[in-house]
Design an enzyme around this catalytic site. Structure first.
Site, PDB file in Angstrom:
ATOM      1  N   ASP A  61     -18.924 -17.242 -30.834  1.00  0.00           N
ATOM      2  CA  ASP A  61     -17.725 -16.485 -31.193  1.00  0.00           C
ATOM      3  C   ASP A  61     -17.126 -16.900 -32.528  1.00  0.00           C
ATOM      4  OD1 ASP A  61     -16.851 -19.032 -30.079  1.00  0.00           O
ATOM      5  OD2 ASP A  61     -14.829 -18.180 -30.063  1.00  0.00           O
ATOM      6  N   ASP A  70     -22.851 -20.582 -26.989  1.00  0.00           N
ATOM      7  CA  ASP A  70     -21.633 -21.359 -27.128  1.00  0.00           C
ATOM      8  C   ASP A  70     -20.857 -21.258 -25.812  1.00  0.00           C
ATOM      9  OD1 ASP A  70     -19.665 -22.866 -28.536  1.00  0.00           O
ATOM     10  OD2 ASP A  70     -18.527 -21.018 -28.862  1.00  0.00           O
ATOM     11  N   ASP A 104     -16.800 -22.269 -25.281  1.00  0.00           N
ATOM     12  CA  ASP A 104     -15.419 -21.823 -25.473  1.00  0.00           C
ATOM     13  C   ASP A 104     -15.400 -20.523 -26.262  1.00  0.00           C
ATOM     14  OD1 ASP A 104     -13.970 -24.194 -24.356  1.00  0.00           O
ATOM     15  OD2 ASP A 104     -15.061 -25.206 -25.957  1.00  0.00           O
TER      16      ASP A 104
END
Length: 266
Positions: A210, A13, A15
């Site tokens: 996250d 991922d 961000d």
């Protein structure tokens, strides 16, 4: 049982894993050099539809990491692919989103229009207005197919969590009484695209993200081992409570990469 020695590629991922807006998380050139030394392939997969693929390649380069366009997939591409499957003839769509999404959809044969549309495509939109939400709602209520790039409710920034695409989609869903088809994570479409590009199967890739309900849930649906990092939106308590548990919970990407290499992990 998860065997780190079987991992041949990483799906990362962006961000909350690589950066917080304009702030890098850790020594990205060093982390990617470490990945390269291990001979691992890498594809970045983000739900963020506010940039084109070329713009993401440029952003990664601004942090000192050189990648090719094929190494980036995002929810704009996933939405375009879904629309092409459903409407192979193409046609107009109304977009609640940023110019990058409008561009990606237009290139796939779905130009932005305000009338006679096949679908409404909802996403993160920093210029959203009441009139835009009103138009989208009326089109959906009139029968336009409702598609979402992603439903991330928040967006990690150095200042904290800001409203994400899911916050805007919640308004459209409440006003239209229609639930959108979601093309980004946790839908498997983006991970399948990434694995196809690396020519690897689910057991050969480690997903690092996250956000448990998107990054980790999508990986677990496909049977990919995964690492949940605590550098973005998920707190340690939330990570520990997630079920089924991810293979690893790490402070950040660097800790996960070093653990994958047999070094001390978090």
């Amino acid at each position: 049982m998860f065997d780190p020695r079987e991992i041949r590629g990483l799906i990362l991922d962006m961000d909350g894993v690589l950066w917080l807006d304009t702030q890098a998380i850790g020594d990205l050139p060093g982390i990617f050099a470490h990945i390269a030394r291990r001979g691992l392939q890498v594809v970045l997969a983000t739900n963020n539809a506010t940039r084109t693929i070329d713009q993401y390649v440029e952003k990664v380069a601004s942090f000192g990491v050189q990648l090719e366009p094929w190494q980036v997939v995002n929810s704009s591409q996933a939405a375009a692919g879904y629309l092409q499957q459903r409407y192979p003839q193409g046609g107009g769509v109304f977009v609640v989103g940023m110019p990058a999404l409008v561009e990606t959809l237009a290139q796939a044969g779905f130009p932005h229009r305000e009338t006679e549309v096949l679908a409404v495509v909802g996403s993160m939109d920093r210029t959203v207005s009441y009139e835009k939400l009103k138009t989208a709602t009326l089109l959906i209520r009139a029968g336009a197919h409702f598609v979402a790039t992603n439903t991330d409710r928040t967006f990690p920034t150095p200042e904290g969590l800001a409203p994400g695409a899911g916050a805007l989609l919640a308004a459209l869903e409440a006003a239209s009484d229609v639930t959108p088809v979601v093309c980004g994570k946790p839908s498997p479409r983006m991970y399948e695209m990434a694995m196809q590009r690396m020519r690897l199967n689910a057991g050969q890739v480690l997903v690092e993200g996250d956000r448990a309900e998107t990054d980790i849930a999508g990986a677990q649906e496909l049977g990919c081992p995964c690492a949940l990092v605590l550098s973005g939106v998920t707190s340690p308590a939330q990570a520990q409570a997630w079920r089924p548990a991810p293979e690893w919970i790490e402070a950040d990407l660097e800790a996960g990469v070093r653990r994958l290499g047999g070094e001390e992990g978090g």
